[in-house]
Design an enzyme around this catalytic site. Structure first.
Site, PDB file in Angstrom:
ATOM      1  CD  GLU A  71       1.462  13.620   5.104  1.00 32.02           C
ATOM      2  OE1 GLU A  71       1.058  13.549   6.112  1.00 32.02           O
ATOM      3  OE2 GLU A  71       1.692  12.698   4.314  1.00 32.02           O
ATOM      4  CG  ASP A  84       0.275  10.337  12.809  1.00 35.15           C
ATOM      5  OD1 ASP A  84      -0.700   9.870  13.317  1.00 35.15           O
ATOM      6  OD2 ASP A  84       1.318   9.754  12.298  1.00 35.15           O
TER       7      ASP A  84
END
Length: 194
Positions: A71, A84
């Site tokens: 991640e 993100d």
């Protein structure tokens, strides 16, 4: 652990797309292992927190480390804890080492704790446990390791996007999320003793 043995989960490793994060000339389990190794120095900073959260929630610490590696590259790609970036929303979609989805149109979670805190890791573990449970209920005929892999895929894209074991990563980031995470977890378990 109550959610299955990560070492017994089948994996094909990272896709070519995911392997290109590190400009690798290969994909698969070897690529996942290489990326986990790249992140391993940074991962050591979080070992005690990872072990504590793993024990608290019955999640293999190697799996938590693998999610952190996949991640956020153990925090290396975060911007003040955020990742993100969504240009349409003008905001970041995910928080912390485990990239908890805070997008109101996505996971809709409220970020808990500092980006690298035990509180944040606990939130990520709770979300993972929730999705493993959802997959267990949705696919009671899958064995424990298949349900674990499905739960990992659901952590990335929600249980509504897991339709079959053969295509468990069909809608995940890179088309390989659970396979990449499992391969990284196996590396952290065998090579770093998580």
């Amino acid at each position: 652990m109550g959610y299955g043995n990560i070492m017994n989960v089948e994996t094909t490793g990272a896709s070519w797309q995911t392997a290109q994060q590190d400009k690798l000339g290969y994909s698969g389990v070897r690529a996942s292992h290489t990326m986990a190794n790249t992140d391993s120095g940074r991962m050591e900073r979080y070992r005690s927190k990872i072990n504590s959260v793993g024990a608290k929630y019955g999640i293999d610490p190697a799996l938590i480390a693998a999610i952190i590696s996949e991640e956020s590259r153990a925090g290396n790609v975060l911007h003040d804890g955020w990742g993100d970036y969504d240009s349409n929303r003008g905001a970041y979609n995910a928080w912390g080492l485990m990239q908890v989805d805070v997008n109101p149109n996505g996971g809709g979670h409220t970020a808990r704790g500092a980006w690298d805190s035990e509180e944040h890791l606990s939130q990520g573990a709770e979300i993972l446990v929730y999705f493993i449970g959802r997959i267990r209920n949705k696919f009671p005929g899958w064995n424990t390791e298949q349900q674990l892999k499905g739960g990992i895929a659901a952590y990335n894209m929600g249980d509504g996007n897991v339709h079959s074991y053969d295509n468990v990563d069909g809608r995940t980031t890179g088309g390989d999320y659970s396979n990449d995470v499992v391969a990284r977890a196996q590396w952290y378990k065998t090579q770093k003793g998580f």
